[in-house]
Design an enzyme around this catalytic site. Structure first.
Site, PDB file in Angstrom:
ATOM      1  N   THR A  27      -3.387  -2.501  20.179  1.00 46.34           N
ATOM      2  CA  THR A  27      -2.245  -2.709  19.278  1.00 46.34           C
ATOM      3  C   THR A  27      -2.786  -3.202  17.944  1.00 46.34           C
ATOM      4  OG1 THR A  27      -0.439  -4.269  18.809  1.00 46.34           O
ATOM      5  CG2 THR A  27      -1.994  -4.921  20.485  1.00 46.34           C
TER       6      THR A  27
ATOM      7  N   CYS B 249       0.035   1.428  13.232  1.00 42.20           N
ATOM      8  CA  CYS B 249       0.686   1.038  14.477  1.00 42.20           C
ATOM      9  C   CYS B 249       0.263   2.084  15.486  1.00 42.20           C
ATOM     10  CB  CYS B 249       2.200   0.996  14.321  1.00 42.20           C
ATOM     11  SG  CYS B 249       3.073   0.771  15.876  1.00 42.20           S
TER      12      CYS B 249
END
Length: 230
Positions: free
Chosen positions: A83, A196
């Site tokens: 992430t 992202c």
């Protein structure tokens, strides 16, 4: 081959891509029936997102540090945090373990430099776009980072959490992202960071008029290099 420890589940949609790409990269490098030596600890994203939205970053860091310790005890020799946003607490993870953490922003900056670019646009969660933990890591390597306008940041964040993290890939959202990307290019961005790990599910290179830097893909490549080249 070193054993890679993956901290996943943020979201599991992108973590599944990490696992697939990791094995594809190892097979490409080594051939035959080779696959990645890896462990994945997938957390409950509802818990982590609660920490994010409440600004409880210390608690989030402690939770992921515990996960990293578990992976190290299980035999992991390096850590990959699957992430971008949670790299905000990477120092908590690094302090908890004795094995290296492959940083997603470093892998991204290296590829931007390899393409001889100096100014890039950044898409990601509002945390990633608006706070300094990610932008400064990129900027410290000599790269200027542009972010979308406030209303565009809201839209991008909404798509990430309400669609991509739930496995919803909508053409209408792709069009909106393409508009934002073009505006960043018009402002001087020579490339765009898909900052992202879910955005790569929605936007691919043929959707933009500038080089795209898919952070999940670049992160995996850096992890495989760390695992094999020692």
């Amino acid at each position: 081959m070193k054993t890679i420890g993956l901290i996943g589940g943020m979201s599991w949609e992108s973590s599944a891509s990490y696992y697939r790409m990791l094995n594809e990269q190892v097979k490409q490098r080594l051939g035959g029936l080779h696959s990645a030596e890896c462990l994945m600890y997938s957390v409950d994203f509802e818990e982590i997102e609660h920490f994010q939205s409440q600004g409880k970053w210390q608690e989030a860091g402690e939770r992921l540090a515990d996960v990293a310790r578990s992976l190290e005890k299980g035999g992991a020799e390096l850590i990959v945090l699957c992430t971008n946003t949670m790299h905000k607490v990477v120092s908590s993870i690094e302090e908890a373990i004795t094995i290296p953490v492959v940083h997603i922003a470093d892998a991204t900056a290296k590829e931007i430099h390899a393409n001889h670019l100096h100014t890039v646009g950044l898409l990601g969660t509002k945390y990633t776009m608006e706070q300094d933990f990610y932008k400064e890591r990129i900027a410290d390597s000599g790269i200027e980072v542009l972010i979308p306008e406030a209303t565009e940041r809201d839209m991008i964040n909404q798509v990430i959490f309400d669609e991509l993290c739930l496995g919803e890939i909508l053409d209408s959202s792709k069009v909106e992202f393409q508009k934002v990307i073009q505006k960043l290019i018009d402002r001087g961005a020579e490339g765009i960071i898909l900052g992202c790990t879910e955005i790569g599910l929605l936007i691919q290179q043929n959707d933009a008029q500038a080089p795209l830097f898919d952070t999940a893909k670049l992160h995996v490549e850096a992890a495989v290099k760390e695992a094999l080249d020692h």
